[in-house]
Design a protein around this motif. Structure first.
Motif, mmCIF file in Angstrom:
data_model
loop_
_atom_site.group_PDB
_atom_site.id
_atom_site.type_symbol
_atom_site.label_atom_id
_atom_site.label_comp_id
_atom_site.label_asym_id
_atom_site.label_seq_id
_atom_site.Cartn_x
_atom_site.Cartn_y
_atom_site.Cartn_z
ATOM 1 N N GLU A 1 0.694 -1.000 0.244
ATOM 2 C CA GLU A 1 -0.049 0.512 -0.136
ATOM 3 C C GLU A 1 1.087 1.429 0.240
ATOM 4 O O GLU A 1 1.085 1.986 -0.435
ATOM 5 C CB GLU A 1 -0.847 0.042 1.319
ATOM 6 N N HIS A 2 1.794 1.529 1.051
ATOM 7 C CA HIS A 2 2.130 2.207 0.824
ATOM 8 C C HIS A 2 3.406 3.340 -0.220
ATOM 9 O O HIS A 2 3.925 4.049 -0.764
ATOM 10 C CB HIS A 2 3.549 2.574 2.865
ATOM 11 N N GLU A 3 4.030 1.461 -0.909
ATOM 12 C CA GLU A 3 4.723 2.026 -1.951
ATOM 13 C C GLU A 3 3.523 2.318 -3.180
ATOM 14 O O GLU A 3 4.211 2.995 -4.752
ATOM 15 C CB GLU A 3 5.698 0.211 -2.360
ATOM 16 N N ALA B 1 1.487 4.080 -3.144
ATOM 17 C CA ALA B 1 0.758 5.458 -2.908
ATOM 18 C C ALA B 1 1.887 6.248 -3.054
ATOM 19 O O ALA B 1 2.284 7.540 -4.060
ATOM 20 C CB ALA B 1 0.806 6.470 -0.666
ATOM 21 N N LEU B 2 3.404 6.180 -2.701
ATOM 22 C CA LEU B 2 4.482 6.419 -2.937
ATOM 23 C C LEU B 2 4.482 6.965 -5.201
ATOM 24 O O LEU B 2 4.817 8.208 -5.331
ATOM 25 C CB LEU B 2 5.676 5.775 -2.468
ATOM 26 N N ILE C 1 -3.018 1.911 7.489
ATOM 27 C CA ILE C 1 -1.943 2.543 7.389
ATOM 28 C C ILE C 1 -2.069 3.806 7.456
ATOM 29 O O ILE C 1 -3.391 4.222 6.027
ATOM 30 C CB ILE C 1 -1.000 1.532 6.509
ATOM 31 N N SER C 2 -1.303 4.516 7.248
ATOM 32 C CA SER C 2 -1.659 6.226 7.370
ATOM 33 C C SER C 2 -0.946 6.401 5.731
ATOM 34 O O SER C 2 0.537 6.304 6.036
ATOM 35 C CB SER C 2 -0.789 7.041 8.867
ATOM 36 N N VAL C 3 -1.529 6.589 5.180
ATOM 37 C CA VAL C 3 -0.917 7.454 3.294
ATOM 38 C C VAL C 3 -0.893 9.180 3.716
ATOM 39 O O VAL C 3 -1.971 10.122 3.892
ATOM 40 C CB VAL C 3 -1.258 7.113 1.871
ATOM 41 N N SER C 4 -0.168 9.556 3.464
ATOM 42 C CA SER C 4 -0.539 10.817 2.856
ATOM 43 C C SER C 4 -1.537 11.429 1.619
ATOM 44 O O SER C 4 -0.954 10.060 0.650
ATOM 45 C CB SER C 4 0.931 11.478 2.463
ATOM 46 N N GLU D 1 -0.282 -5.447 4.223
ATOM 47 C CA GLU D 1 1.480 -5.419 4.676
ATOM 48 C C GLU D 1 0.559 -6.171 5.779
ATOM 49 O O GLU D 1 1.831 -6.797 6.598
ATOM 50 C CB GLU D 1 1.315 -3.586 4.838
#
Length: 309
Positions: free
Chosen positions: A247-249, A251-252, A275-278, A270
């Motif tokens: 997920e965070h990848e 978002a990146l 998970i906090s996502v900007s 994950e």
């Protein structure tokens, strides 16, 4: 008697058939039949096929159209291989070998059960085709994952990397431990699909240099280990992305690839925690976005597709 004349066109196939018929005769040929056969044989020897009267440049251009359209690529052997052109006649062989574009797009697949002889032959063909392609940009699919012959897989990859300055459209399916071999500069690379297969206890790459200023289309699978590459690709220039990410990848990627037009991501969960996502800024060039997720343990999946007209 069949013979070339001004009133009827000379047909080589018919002439060969008539000669074969005469040769099958059960009794000695008469003088007229011998003369007919000699005349036909001389006519065949002197006959010039219309296709062979074309200028070499025209024949070469026709040969190039023999190649499949990207992203399809040719194989070293088989019905769709330009190697067939080498077997027709001497003239075609000379033209084909003098046409480097014919040998600049191909696929190489290393099988798990390949014998040493087969692998060696494939390696020789790879080097041969790379030499024939001269300075042409390369479009190659190389599949040499983890196997019982890691040395052969490494040799194939090294032979290709030797020409990395000519890489244009590449699909690489390789073992994770071989990723370091592709490090370097690829100045004209515009499309890359990278698929790395995990091995037992792979050693993470400490550093990785990959300079690809022309890269516009990118595909990554989960085995590539995103953190290794997140700082080496020109994300701001990527217009098409297809990947398997956490997920965070994901978002990146959406935050960094501001020029994205098409994007498809398979999202791997994950953890059970949220998970906090900007926030992701507007993607003004985006035309289509597909996000998918599948939880094999829970037996459910979801898919979201957005198309911007």
């Amino acid at each position: 008697m069949m013979s070339p004349s001004t009133s009827s066109p000379f047909v080589p196939a018919a002439a060969r058939a008539r000669i074969a018929q005469l040769n099958r005769a059960q009794h000695p040929l008469s003088y007229s039949k011998l003369l007919e056969r000699d005349t036909l044989q001389k006519a065949l020897k002197n006959y010039k096929y219309p296709v062979l009267t074309l200028p070499s440049e025209v024949t070469s251009e026709i040969f190039v159209h023999f190649l499949p359209s990207y992203p399809k690529r040719t194989s070293f052997v088989g019905r769709c291989s330009p190697s067939l052109l080498l077997q027709v006649c001497r003239e075609w062989r000379d033209v084909a070998l003098a046409t480097p574009e014919l040998w600049s797009t191909f696929e190489v697949e290393m099988g798990y059960r390949d014998t040493s002889a087969v692998s060696t032959r494939r390696q020789l063909l790879l080097v041969e085709w790379l030499e024939r392609s001269k300075d042409c940009p390369l479009s190659v699919e190389l599949v040499c994952p983890t196997s019982e012959s890691p040395a052969i897989a490494a040799a194939l990859l090294d032979a290709l990397v030797h020409h990395s300055h000519r890489w244009q459209d590449m699909k690489l399916v390789i073992a994770y431990q071989h990723l370091q071999r592709i490090a370097g500069s690829v100045p004209i690379l515009r499309d890359l699909h990278l698929d790395a297969e995990w091995t037992d206890n792979p050693s993470p790459l400490q550093s990785f240099t990959f300079h690809a200023p022309s890269l516009r289309q990118l595909g990554l699978n989960a085995g590539v280990h995103f953190n290794t590459f997140k700082d080496v690709f020109p994300w701001s220039l990527i217009t098409v992305f297809n990947g398997d990410l956490y997920e965070h990848e994901a978002a990146l990627v959406l935050r960094s690839a501001r020029a994205l037009e098409q994007c498809k991501i398979m999202i791997d969960s994950e953890s059970e925690e949220t998970i906090s996502v900007s926030p992701i800024p507007p993607l003004h060039h985006l035309k289509s976005l597909t996000l998918e997720s599948e939880d094999a343990f829970k037996g459910h999946c979801w898919r979201m597709a957005i198309r911007v007209c």
